[in-house]
Design an enzyme around this catalytic site. Structure first.
Site, PDB file in Angstrom:
ATOM      1  N   CYS A  24      12.287 -29.113 -20.108  1.00 40.41           N
ATOM      2  CA  CYS A  24      12.600 -27.733 -19.403  1.00 40.41           C
ATOM      3  C   CYS A  24      13.326 -26.825 -20.424  1.00 40.41           C
ATOM      4  CB  CYS A  24      13.445 -28.098 -18.245  1.00 40.41           C
ATOM      5  SG  CYS A  24      13.346 -26.647 -17.069  1.00 40.41           S
TER       6      CYS A  24
ATOM      7  N   HIS B 221      10.872 -32.434 -15.049  1.00 40.04           N
ATOM      8  CA  HIS B 221      12.100 -33.439 -14.771  1.00 40.04           C
ATOM      9  C   HIS B 221      11.680 -34.513 -14.269  1.00 40.04           C
ATOM     10  CE1 HIS B 221      14.917 -30.144 -15.921  1.00 40.04           C
ATOM     11  NE2 HIS B 221      14.507 -29.237 -15.211  1.00 40.04           N
TER      12      HIS B 221
END
Length: 494
Positions: free
Chosen positions: A336, A433
């Protein structure tokens, strides 16, 4: 499976508050959710206001605190944005992104948010009422401590909520910190009479030792306050549960070294839970100004403030460390915000994370990122592009990345390319994630990083076993709560 005839439970809504942060509120709520679900009750966890950088994406496309997603799992229900209607994600020491019922509402400093609380309370009560009508029981988690006098005005997280919905409260204290009786008495002393009456009993958490040596103190506390000690819970070692915010170092296990820099605004460090539990991995979290040990794999984690945390990495000498690490054949993975930092440029033309502008990235991937106003929130499933392995997780980000290295994606999610791999195969980045959570994907990533004989770790199974163990330890608490008188005032009759 639910029982054919659900058990009687006298508390349609029960709130768990703590004398301090990390007293054990989240775990007690999770345990009660599992215990009620075992008995055939449809139960929902609820936290009116949460401040955390670890979050989860719900089935309805919202964002809630990670602890409430875990509690929903314990309850056997799908996480929903109503379970945590106010989520504060700090972006600085005085400011935070305000998420209301799963959606970004605004960025505010602490003073502005304090004035906004009356509006936030409307969303809290709206979400609570929906859960109240849809479930047999709601187990509520407070935030921090109800004794924080400076936050009592317009409180929506602790007694302010309990008073608004007229629910009973149990108060949890952590004996492992020391001063447990002072914590409990001091907290009571900071409350109004109506708030003290609302507390139906105490839970003493994380006890280890001879319970007989504690009994005198328990008798004194009950005599002094007129309230029962509902349970003394043991210190349970080795629980594999999602942390709300605190980072726990792994005890040294294996010989494969993974290094993770602790960014000032690190987010979703639950991405590393499977690595903490991995028998072949030695996971090092490296804080500010700490020595950077040699590594086989370096992972740049998610960030709530990518450009500021990128500047932190540069100031701390991480670019030089990473260049040396790669020269010696190591691998680098970015997740991310960490993925965005690996690129050439990070642009924030709208000032999404602070002042508008651009930052030069680490230059380890040929990509550029532009932050956007709309946040991407979705659960994802697919395959690793670099190995034959299934992967699943979730996206929470406010940026779009593009560039030559995106032609070599890290993952294929429902036919869509995600992430990038460098031309030499040493650097990888992804927006997903939970990369290591799926056993096959976790093993494949470790093999990519150089652990040829990587075994699979089933994080979901470890988490489920921990919830069951936690619930078993709280059985006495459930039994005491089931038999307490439940009229008003809630104060135990002597």
């Amino acid at each position: 499976m639910p029982a054919a005839h659900p058990a009687h439970w006298p508390w349609p809504t029960l709130m768990v508050q703590g004398c301090t942060s990390d007293a054990g509120k989240s775990t007690v709520v999770a345990a009660l959710c599992r215990l009620l679900a075992r008995r055939g009750l449809r139960v929902a966890p609820f936290k009116p206001q949460n401040m955390a950088l670890n979050s989860a994406v719900t089935a309805d496309g919202g964002e809630i605190g990670r602890a409430q997603a875990l509690q929903a799992l314990a309850a056997g229900v799908a996480p929903h944005s109503d379970m945590n209607p106010v989520l504060l994600k700090p972006s600085s020491d005085t400011g935070a992104q305000i998420i209301i019922q799963g959606r970004v509402r605004a960025d505010m400093d602490a003073r502005d948010y304090h004035h906004y609380k009356s509006t936030a309370m409307l969303a809290v009560l709206d979400s609570y009422r929906r859960l109240q009508h849809g479930y047999d029981a709601v187990v509520v988690e407070g935030a921090g401590s109800p004794a924080e006098i400076n936050l009592r005005d317009r409180d929506i997280a602790n007694m302010g909520f309990a008073e608004a919905v007229d629910c009973p409260v149990i108060l949890v204290a952590d004996i492992d910190r020391g001063g447990v009786f002072a914590h409990l008495l001091g907290t009571l002393d900071c409350l109004s009479q109506s708030e003290r009456d609302r507390i139906i009993g105490f839970v003493i958490n994380r006890f280890r030792g001879d319970i007989g040596l504690l009994q005198g103190g328990l008798d004194w506390l009950e005599a002094r306050t007129g309230k029962p000690v509902l349970a003394v819970l043991p210190y349970l070692h080795g629980l594999q549960l999602d942390a709300e915010d605190s980072i726990q170092q792994q005890q040294q296990r294996g010989s494969f070294d993974i290094v993770v820099p602790v960014l000032p605004r690190i987010s979703n460090h639950t991405d590393f839970d499977a690595l903490r539990a991995h028998p072949q991995v030695n996971l090092h979290f490296v804080g500010p100004d700490a020595p950077k040990p040699p590594a086989d794999l370096v992972i740049l984690p998610g960030s709530k403030h990518t450009r500021a945390d990128l500047a932190f990495l540069q100031q701390q000498g991480w670019p030089q460390y990473l260049q040396r690490h790669l020269r010696y054949g190591g691998k680098v993975l970015g997740i991310c915000g960490g993925y965005q930092m690996l690129g050439r440029q990070v642009h924030d033309p709208l000032g999404v994370e602070g002042s508008a502008g651009s930052s030069t990235g680490l230059g380890l991937l040929a990509i550029d990122t532009t932050l956007a106003a709309d946040k991407t929130l979705r659960q994802r499933h697919g395959q690793c592009a670099f190995a034959a392995a299934e992967v699943s997780g979730y996206e929470i980000h406010m940026g779009i990345s593009h560039g030559p290295d995106c032609a070599r994606p890290a993952l294929l999610l429902a036919g869509e390319a995600d992430g990038a791999i460098s031309s030499d195969g040493q650097v990888m980045g992804s927006y997903l994630h939970g990369l290591f959570d799926h056993p096959a994907a976790g093993a494949a990533l470790l093999r990519w990083a150089g652990l040829d004989n990587a075994v699979s770790v089933d994080l979901a199974a470890l988490r489920e076993a921990s919830i069951e163990r936690l619930a078993d330890a709280c059985e006495t608490l459930y039994q005491r709560l089931s038999t307490l008188p439940h009229g008003r005032p809630f104060q135990q009759q002597q």
